[in-house]
Design a protein around this motif. Sequence first.
Motif, PDB file in Angstrom:
ATOM      1  N   CYS A  86       7.899  53.754  24.632  1.00 45.42           N
ATOM      2  CA  CYS A  86       8.725  53.094  23.709  1.00 45.42           C
ATOM      3  C   CYS A  86       8.973  51.818  24.999  1.00 45.42           C
ATOM      4  CB  CYS A  86       9.936  54.014  23.932  1.00 45.42           C
ATOM      5  SG  CYS A  86      10.945  54.386  25.007  1.00 45.42           S
ATOM      6  N   THR A  87      10.711  51.062  24.949  1.00 46.07           N
ATOM      7  CA  THR A  87      11.058  49.753  25.785  1.00 46.07           C
ATOM      8  C   THR A  87      11.077  50.661  27.070  1.00 46.07           C
ATOM      9  OG1 THR A  87      11.282  49.285  23.935  1.00 46.07           O
ATOM     10  CG2 THR A  87      11.909  48.078  25.812  1.00 46.07           C
ATOM     11  N   ARG A 107      14.311  56.744  23.745  1.00 55.90           N
ATOM     12  CA  ARG A 107      12.987  57.133  23.011  1.00 55.90           C
ATOM     13  C   ARG A 107      11.738  57.959  23.595  1.00 55.90           C
ATOM     14  NH1 ARG A 107      12.474  52.062  19.973  1.00 55.90           N
ATOM     15  NH2 ARG A 107      12.791  51.818  21.745  1.00 55.90           N
ATOM     16  N   SER A 108      10.554  57.398  24.724  1.00 54.57           N
ATOM     17  CA  SER A 108      10.085  58.275  24.631  1.00 54.57           C
ATOM     18  C   SER A 108      10.054  58.895  26.177  1.00 54.57           C
ATOM     19  CB  SER A 108       9.013  57.103  25.531  1.00 54.57           C
ATOM     20  OG  SER A 108       9.717  56.513  26.418  1.00 54.57           O
ATOM     21  N   GLY A 162       7.150  52.462  29.707  1.00 53.02           N
ATOM     22  CA  GLY A 162       7.805  51.470  28.797  1.00 53.02           C
ATOM     23  C   GLY A 162       7.185  50.324  28.979  1.00 53.02           C
ATOM     24  N   MET A 220       6.515  54.909  19.709  1.00 54.05           N
ATOM     25  CA  MET A 220       8.199  55.171  19.245  1.00 54.05           C
ATOM     26  C   MET A 220       8.047  53.946  17.842  1.00 54.05           C
ATOM     27  SD  MET A 220       9.288  57.682  20.335  1.00 54.05           S
ATOM     28  CE  MET A 220       7.545  58.290  20.954  1.00 54.05           C
ATOM     29  N   THR A 221       7.310  52.855  17.495  1.00 48.18           N
ATOM     30  CA  THR A 221       7.608  52.127  17.050  1.00 48.18           C
ATOM     31  C   THR A 221       6.236  51.285  17.089  1.00 48.18           C
ATOM     32  OG1 THR A 221       7.893  49.528  18.369  1.00 48.18           O
ATOM     33  CG2 THR A 221      10.356  51.212  17.499  1.00 48.18           C
ATOM     34  N   HIS A 239       5.359  49.020  19.749  1.00 50.30           N
ATOM     35  CA  HIS A 239       4.884  49.320  20.804  1.00 50.30           C
ATOM     36  C   HIS A 239       4.055  49.959  20.913  1.00 50.30           C
ATOM     37  CE1 HIS A 239       9.357  51.027  20.978  1.00 50.30           C
ATOM     38  NE2 HIS A 239       8.900  49.762  21.935  1.00 50.30           N
ATOM     39  N   THR A 241       2.247  55.266  16.413  1.00 49.82           N
ATOM     40  CA  THR A 241       3.913  55.945  16.536  1.00 49.82           C
ATOM     41  C   THR A 241       3.595  57.525  15.885  1.00 49.82           C
ATOM     42  OG1 THR A 241       4.632  55.321  14.089  1.00 49.82           O
ATOM     43  CG2 THR A 241       3.961  53.366  15.356  1.00 49.82           C
ATOM     44  N   ASP A 257       8.335  53.912  12.333  1.00 49.11           N
ATOM     45  CA  ASP A 257       9.117  53.951  13.776  1.00 49.11           C
ATOM     46  C   ASP A 257      10.818  54.378  13.837  1.00 49.11           C
ATOM     47  OD1 ASP A 257       7.440  51.425  13.855  1.00 49.11           O
ATOM     48  OD2 ASP A 257       9.082  49.725  13.376  1.00 49.11           O
ATOM     49  N   ASP A 301      15.489  52.178  17.923  1.00 47.50           N
ATOM     50  CA  ASP A 301      15.898  52.672  19.458  1.00 47.50           C
ATOM     51  C   ASP A 301      16.997  52.131  19.484  1.00 47.50           C
ATOM     52  OD1 ASP A 301      16.306  51.565  22.301  1.00 47.50           O
ATOM     53  OD2 ASP A 301      15.881  49.811  21.825  1.00 47.50           O
ATOM     54  N   SER A 329      18.622  58.249  15.678  1.00 48.27           N
ATOM     55  CA  SER A 329      17.520  58.393  16.088  1.00 48.27           C
ATOM     56  C   SER A 329      16.349  59.193  16.195  1.00 48.27           C
ATOM     57  CB  SER A 329      17.470  57.116  17.770  1.00 48.27           C
ATOM     58  OG  SER A 329      15.969  57.401  18.442  1.00 48.27           O
TER      59      SER A 329
END
Length: 200
Positions: free
Chosen positions: A8-9, A14-15, A37, A86-87, A90, A107, A162, A165, A177
Amino acid sequence: MFEILTVCTGNICRSPLAASLLTTRLAPLDVVVGSAGTRGLSDAPMTPETVELAHALGVAPDETARHRARFLRETHLDSPDVIFAMTRDHRREIVELAPSRMRSTFTIREFARLADSLTDDQLRASADAGGSSASARVRALSAAVASQRGLVLPPADPADDDVVDPYGRSWQTYQLSASQLEPAVNSTVRALKLAISVVE
């Protein structure tokens, strides 16, 4: 053994939630699940909200406690048999880092959607084509799922592939989420278990 990477970021919501759910629900199979991330906050733990959600979804406290965020590097993409972003953004960043991983990077909601279009027998047969090792079978499964791109209708709203976030947002957004992520994890676990059933 087979290996999964989730991305993820910041690698704090999320991840790691996806990774902890996959680890928990694929036990006792011989699987290594890591996360990273694209702008990973180095050594940061999961957010408290993510920890609360993980525990509510059956993840053990020691699993959430050991997580420390890391920044995604190209070397992290070498060994995983399948990579779950996650998206779509990504996924694009992953493929830009490692173009050879395009067909094994999804994703997680996309993977679930495409895998759900295949029957149990088709999933098993695709894994059989990979051979006997868990790693090879998961890679063969991923290739079969990737081959469904273009055959299965995409979602009407591309954002449905997605996971939103929740970082810095409300508890309701965290719950949203997780509600997007968990069904995708369940479908993914189903497909992976079918793929490696002969080598458990």
